[in-house]
Design a protein around this motif. Sequence first.
Motif, PDB file in Angstrom:
ATOM      1  N   UNK A 141      19.227 -24.871 -20.478  1.00 12.52           N
ATOM      2  CA  UNK A 141      17.647 -25.489 -19.992  1.00 12.52           C
ATOM      3  C   UNK A 141      18.018 -25.877 -18.699  1.00 12.52           C
ATOM      4  N   UNK A 142      18.927 -26.577 -18.153  1.00 10.29           N
ATOM      5  CA  UNK A 142      19.305 -26.787 -16.635  1.00 10.29           C
ATOM      6  C   UNK A 142      19.220 -25.864 -15.766  1.00 10.29           C
ATOM      7  N   UNK A 143      19.869 -24.610 -16.098  1.00 12.41           N
ATOM      8  CA  UNK A 143      19.598 -23.386 -15.426  1.00 12.41           C
ATOM      9  C   UNK A 143      17.957 -22.833 -15.400  1.00 12.41           C
ATOM     10  N   UNK A 144      17.315 -22.943 -16.431  1.00 14.12           N
ATOM     11  CA  UNK A 144      16.143 -22.377 -16.525  1.00 14.12           C
ATOM     12  C   UNK A 144      15.169 -23.433 -15.824  1.00 14.12           C
ATOM     13  N   UNK A 145      15.575 -24.679 -15.626  1.00  8.77           N
ATOM     14  CA  UNK A 145      14.843 -25.650 -14.922  1.00  8.77           C
ATOM     15  C   UNK A 145      14.320 -25.204 -13.432  1.00  8.77           C
ATOM     16  N   UNK A 146      15.146 -24.476 -12.834  1.00  8.49           N
ATOM     17  CA  UNK A 146      15.023 -23.945 -11.574  1.00  8.49           C
ATOM     18  C   UNK A 146      14.448 -22.680 -11.589  1.00  8.49           C
ATOM     19  N   UNK A 147      14.907 -21.558 -12.486  1.00  6.16           N
ATOM     20  CA  UNK A 147      14.487 -20.491 -12.172  1.00  6.16           C
ATOM     21  C   UNK A 147      14.278 -20.024 -13.771  1.00  6.16           C
ATOM     22  N   UNK A 148      13.213 -19.266 -14.321  1.00  8.79           N
ATOM     23  CA  UNK A 148      13.167 -18.817 -15.718  1.00  8.79           C
ATOM     24  C   UNK A 148      14.510 -17.864 -16.193  1.00  8.79           C
ATOM     25  N   UNK A 149      14.795 -18.183 -17.457  1.00 13.88           N
ATOM     26  CA  UNK A 149      16.059 -17.427 -17.793  1.00 13.88           C
ATOM     27  C   UNK A 149      15.826 -16.397 -18.928  1.00 13.88           C
TER      28      UNK A 149
END
Length: 977
Positions: A141-149
């Motif tokens: 979720x943290x990674x996706x907060x900046x860029x969709x994953x």
Amino acid sequence: MARWDERPLVGRTAELATLLSAVDRAVAGRGAAVLVAGDAGVGKSRLLDELTGRAAARGLRVLTGHCVDLGEVGLPYLPFVDLLRPVADELGDGAAALFAARSAAARESEAADLGSPVRALRPPVDDGRLQLFEAVATALSGLAADTPLLVVLEDLHWADRSSRDLVRYLLARLTGEPVAVVASYRSDDLHRRHPLRPLLAELVRLPGVERLDLGPLPDADVEQLVRGLAAGVPDRTVDDVVARAEGNAFYAEELLAAGLAGESLPLLLTDVLLARVEQLSPAGQQVLRVAAVAGRRVRHELVAAVGGLAPADLEAALGEAVHSHLLVVDPDGAYRFRHALVREAVLADLLPGERVRLHAAVAAHLAGVPGAGTAAERAHHLRESNDLAGALSASLDAADEARRLAAPAEQLQHLEAVLALWPAVPDAAARAGRSQAELLLDTAAAARRGGELHRAVALLRSAQDLLGPDGDRELRARVHSTLAQALGRIEDQAAALRESTAAMALVPAVPPSPVRTWAAATHARVCYDVGRRAEGDAAAEEALAAADALGLDGAWADVAVSLARSRGGEELPARLEEALARARRSGDPDVEMRVLFNLAIVAYEAGCSGETLRWSDTALARAAELGVEWSFYAAELRHLGVVSRYVVGDWDGSLALADRLARVPEMAAHVRAAGLLVQVGRGDPAAAERIAWARGLVGRLDAHVLLLLATAGAEIDLAAWAGDPATAVATARSATETLTGLWGDDRLAVVRLAATALAPVGDAAATARLTGDAAAEREWTAAGESLMAIARSAVEAHARLIGPHGVEAAAWIARVEAEAARLAGRPAPELWAAAVEAFGYGHVYEQARSRWRLAEALVAAGDREAALEPLTRAADAARELGAAPLLAAVTALARRARLELPGAGRVVETAAVFTPRETEVLALLARGRTNRQIGGELYISEKTASVHVSNILAKLGAGSRTEAVALAAARGLLPTG
């Protein structure tokens, strides 16, 4: 040879769209998951590679984890360690923040090693798994907060239990996050007790989770894949790979590599396939061995009779093979191999003695149980068990079955098997009920019905060698006569005449006999083909009288066609219809197809395309009914149907008929090549590839005139639209030379090639005149004059040898004369009007093209108002046909002539682009003036003239003065004063 995963993705358009839809949902902030199922080698990894590339291009971050087959000893969370390792390496100490949801104890104990995803994902105690799962979810979720994953998990069937549990948690937990999860697994590995099965059933019930089944690639996609892997692969190799791979990309690659290396089944592929077989129990493997020997499909009764297993053991073994996805059960209860290559691998692994014993047991079962198998199956098992005499008899039975079912290709296959066994069976003639030479005649007949004319010639030559000079005279005459017919159909008329003459010499005319009657009928046809009319008339009259006396309706109809076509006249259709009635009464499909073809071609030559289609469609339906769809005249009728639909403007129907069957005999390749007319006319980019395919066949079949004409015509037309006059001229000259060598003076077909090639040559000459390039104008004028000489010579020869030409030829002759005037720089609208009228017999596209040129001539003659009507009608036809190149040319002419063509946009006036002085300079540029000459004529300095020229080039985006003039002319901006 390139690896298949290095090539552009083939097929899978719908599947890729489904995956990209999940990616789009993640970009929109909604979680999505797709479970991708497919057999090993079907292309899951290649599809996921394409997906990850597309997702990265859309700005997503992609994390990929792989499961590995480690047997009973697995590494927990291995795919997640794999996908998070790059993140940990990238963030270093900053990775700790990603796992904030873990317990303080976990954080303190592992903080020193958070850079290692192995430590980060290992739960300290069993009851800490929830913390671990939430930590991973928080990290994603943290990674996706900046860029969709996009998270990709490959080979989920090998996942350990902990990884499976984590997948379950993540798919439920991440539904509201901008994360797309795509997981692949092998469906053929999921036996009934596989631990992934219950998880899959649970996951598909979660919101946002869908399953995508990756089926086999269609044959057309496999063919495209194979041709992309290696250049110049022979068609037979491609066909073999496509048939055996059954839509599996990995299998196709391995089979192609083996085929190019001369191997049957590559060792790597054999090992892969047998690895799954060897996981079965001994009884399960025995069942597969029996099934492999029996064939692709096998019934329970046969396995029970041959396998040697007790009923309970047999049931368990079959269940094991089915649950392991090696065998599948058809709706009728028969078992079949899930993939034919598994069967091939099992067969290859059998010991020779075991194979012979099993084949003998299967053959005995089939012989002892009525209706248990076909004659073809019995023949196969008898041959493999070394019972050659029994195999010969069964092959004869199989050939008879194929004949009754109107399946000439299969009949040919079985008869050739008989011929191969003949030397090894002492009483072969008694079993066959005929001599070997007679069997060769029958086999050649099957080859002809299946469209294999070259094979028929080879078989008939073998019969001649076998009979020798002292063999039975009537039988020798039959062979000579039949060979003459086959040779005539492959354009070897000189050899056909020798054979028909030999047949006539072997059998006396009195008393009349069937052999002599057919010999005379064939000799008449061949004589007419080579221009020996008096000899042909004599043979025809003899054959007609004898056929009437003997009641030989087939021979009567055949010779009646030859006579009617030779003499022509208004009564020709009626005579042909009488011949059709006799041909149908005779039951001879070859003669019936010949009569139907002549009825269709007579209508075509008269310009009655609708009548042509009526006869060709009737004939094709009849050919299908008789099982002779690819016999010589049936193929000609199909070709005529393709061309006639093109002429009347049914381009969709034309292309559909050309491509209706996936595989055609080489001698029917002109049917598919005729579809090029539509592809080139529509500007289809695939036309160039099909032209290359057809050109390769022309190189091998140098006497196939219709294939040559279809290919050359398409290549010339393509070159014309591409503005490549050199290719157009070279192709027309080469085709004319070949056709002259084959047909001599009867080469009227080259008029169309010359007329089509004249179009780009005239364009090149006009451009040279426009730009003042006198050398280029002389070059292209000379080239065009050589094309006109080709056309006029063909017309004169036809008139001298055959007589008047038909309406189609008249239309092309009118086109040549109009193009000749254009080549000389004369507008000649009256000649183009004559061409429009000539093509009015029903050729929609060529009439539209002539209208376009008529409008061009009228504009050049200063009658712009009169040009609008033919130009509008040409545009309407081009839109109706989807003829993009023609529509573009019509629109360009409207712009140049400043005509308001409906649907072509507003006319741009020269004054809206150039200043008055620039307009004057452009007019002088078009006349080839230098800057000094322009300055002198306009009373300005050379430097000022240079500035105006530079401004003109900039406004047109041109790189040179010549290009500027051409662009201005194309855009209708060239001053007309």
